[in-house]
Design a protein around this motif. Structure first.
Motif, PDB file in Angstrom:
ATOM      1  N   GLN A 108       5.826  34.267  24.646  1.00  0.00           N
ATOM      2  CA  GLN A 108       4.560  34.516  23.948  1.00  0.00           C
ATOM      3  C   GLN A 108       4.669  35.698  23.001  1.00  0.00           C
ATOM      4  OE1 GLN A 108       1.793  34.784  27.241  1.00  0.00           O
ATOM      5  NE2 GLN A 108       1.391  32.581  27.185  1.00  0.00           N
ATOM      6  N   LEU A 109       5.371  36.734  23.416  1.00  0.00           N
ATOM      7  CA  LEU A 109       5.602  37.897  22.563  1.00  0.00           C
ATOM      8  C   LEU A 109       6.314  37.481  21.281  1.00  0.00           C
ATOM      9  CD1 LEU A 109       5.795  41.133  22.337  1.00  0.00           C
ATOM     10  CD2 LEU A 109       8.097  40.806  23.268  1.00  0.00           C
ATOM     11  N   PHE A 110       7.381  36.715  21.408  1.00  0.00           N
ATOM     12  CA  PHE A 110       8.141  36.280  20.242  1.00  0.00           C
ATOM     13  C   PHE A 110       7.315  35.365  19.344  1.00  0.00           C
ATOM     14  CE2 PHE A 110      12.551  36.759  22.425  1.00  0.00           C
ATOM     15  CZ  PHE A 110      12.489  38.132  22.249  1.00  0.00           C
ATOM     16  N   GLY A 111       6.491  34.527  19.941  1.00  0.00           N
ATOM     17  CA  GLY A 111       5.654  33.636  19.143  1.00  0.00           C
ATOM     18  C   GLY A 111       4.549  34.359  18.397  1.00  0.00           C
ATOM     19  N   ALA A 112       3.977  35.378  19.023  1.00  0.00           N
ATOM     20  CA  ALA A 112       2.845  36.090  18.420  1.00  0.00           C
ATOM     21  C   ALA A 112       3.272  37.191  17.462  1.00  0.00           C
ATOM     22  CB  ALA A 112       1.962  36.678  19.525  1.00  0.00           C
ATOM     23  N   TRP A 113       4.454  37.748  17.660  1.00  0.00           N
ATOM     24  CA  TRP A 113       4.927  38.848  16.803  1.00  0.00           C
ATOM     25  C   TRP A 113       6.306  38.502  16.248  1.00  0.00           C
ATOM     26  CZ3 TRP A 113       1.955  39.828  21.130  1.00  0.00           C
ATOM     27  CH2 TRP A 113       0.766  40.543  20.900  1.00  0.00           C
ATOM     28  N   ASN A 136      14.550  25.187  32.561  1.00  0.00           N
ATOM     29  CA  ASN A 136      13.211  24.593  32.493  1.00  0.00           C
ATOM     30  C   ASN A 136      12.645  24.779  31.080  1.00  0.00           C
ATOM     31  OD1 ASN A 136      12.058  27.228  32.312  1.00  0.00           O
ATOM     32  ND2 ASN A 136      11.841  27.355  34.521  1.00  0.00           N
ATOM     33  N   HIS A 137      11.434  24.351  30.872  1.00  0.00           N
ATOM     34  CA  HIS A 137      10.836  24.411  29.537  1.00  0.00           C
ATOM     35  C   HIS A 137      10.709  25.845  29.028  1.00  0.00           C
ATOM     36  CE1 HIS A 137       8.420  23.477  26.069  1.00  0.00           C
ATOM     37  NE2 HIS A 137       7.473  24.289  26.495  1.00  0.00           N
ATOM     38  N   ALA A 138      10.293  26.770  29.890  1.00  0.00           N
ATOM     39  CA  ALA A 138      10.140  28.160  29.460  1.00  0.00           C
ATOM     40  C   ALA A 138      11.484  28.758  29.053  1.00  0.00           C
ATOM     41  CB  ALA A 138       9.487  28.990  30.571  1.00  0.00           C
ATOM     42  N   GLN A 139      12.518  28.485  29.821  1.00  0.00           N
ATOM     43  CA  GLN A 139      13.848  28.994  29.489  1.00  0.00           C
ATOM     44  C   GLN A 139      14.344  28.382  28.181  1.00  0.00           C
ATOM     45  OE1 GLN A 139      15.438  27.725  33.223  1.00  0.00           O
ATOM     46  NE2 GLN A 139      15.372  29.783  34.114  1.00  0.00           N
ATOM     47  N   TYR A 140      14.121  27.087  28.025  1.00  0.00           N
ATOM     48  CA  TYR A 140      14.485  26.404  26.777  1.00  0.00           C
ATOM     49  C   TYR A 140      13.763  27.051  25.589  1.00  0.00           C
ATOM     50  CZ  TYR A 140      14.362  22.881  23.114  1.00  0.00           C
ATOM     51  OH  TYR A 140      14.441  22.236  21.901  1.00  0.00           O
ATOM     52  N   SER A 141      12.486  27.316  25.754  1.00  0.00           N
ATOM     53  CA  SER A 141      11.702  27.918  24.666  1.00  0.00           C
ATOM     54  C   SER A 141      12.199  29.316  24.324  1.00  0.00           C
ATOM     55  CB  SER A 141      10.221  27.969  25.047  1.00  0.00           C
ATOM     56  OG  SER A 141       9.726  26.660  25.220  1.00  0.00           O
ATOM     57  N   LEU A 142      12.581  30.086  25.328  1.00  0.00           N
ATOM     58  CA  LEU A 142      13.140  31.412  25.088  1.00  0.00           C
ATOM     59  C   LEU A 142      14.421  31.302  24.262  1.00  0.00           C
ATOM     60  CD1 LEU A 142      13.160  34.489  25.575  1.00  0.00           C
ATOM     61  CD2 LEU A 142      14.425  34.020  27.693  1.00  0.00           C
TER      62      LEU A 142
END
Length: 191
Positions: A108-113, A136-142
């Protein structure tokens, strides 16, 4: 651990102090038990451990408490979403995050800033992920945030994995991450 370091450095933009606490599974269970008790939920009907597992699954899909409440399909999910919201409120009041928050908050930090994300993209020019079939999805997104090939062609990402050895689907691992790797990262070379 890399998410902890990032979040400690960038905590203030998320409304935390850099000395935030990290709740382990026992702390999280204790807090969810208090939440369920204070919401006057019947512990035989609504098991705090079950609620916590549901919340963990939501976080692994990067679904925050507001999204979970909006997506609730029945009264049990509405109850779980209420618990999720109160659990997060109490974590924030205690200047704390649980383990699932570490990745979710970093994504979320990377997406917002984007400027913060770009700083870490430059900092982590080479990224290695072992056991990629169990992400998982969160790790993939990171990983996508750090190594987005569309916007960061200099990123050097190496993953090691075997689609025949995926064993963590019960914890949210998504086999799609490795099966679709060459589609998601079109410049990939497979060895």
């Amino acid at each position: 651990s890399v998410c902890v370091r990032i979040l400690r450095r960038e905590a203030t933009v998320l409304g935390f102090t850099s000395s935030f606490s990290i709740y382990d599974s026992a702390d999280s269970k204790r807090l969810m038990t208090l939440v369920c008790r204070d919401l006057e939920l019947d512990p035989k009907r609504v098991n705090p451990r079950g609620v916590l597992n549901w919340v963990s699954n939501q976080k692994n899909e990067l679904v925050d408490q507001d999204q979970a409440a909006s997506a609730a399909k029945n009264s049990l999910e509405e109850t779980f979403a209420s618990c999720y919201g109160e659990y997060q409120r109490r974590l924030r009041a205690a200047n704390a995050m649980d383990f699932d928050d570490l990745i979710m908050n970093t994504v979320q930090l990377f997406g917002a800033w984007p400027e913060i994300r770009e700083n870490y993209r430059r900092r982590f020019a080479h990224v290695l992920v072992d056991e990629y079939q169990d992400t998982n999805h969160a790790q993939y997104s990171l990983i996508r945030e750090l190594c987005d090939p569309d916007n960061n062609p200099e990123a050097d990402l190496m993953v090691v994995g075997d689609s025949d050895q995926s064993i963590y689907a019960f914890r949210g691992a998504n086999i799609r991450n490795i099966l679709e790797f060459e589609t998601d990262f079109s410049n990939a070379k497979t060895v």
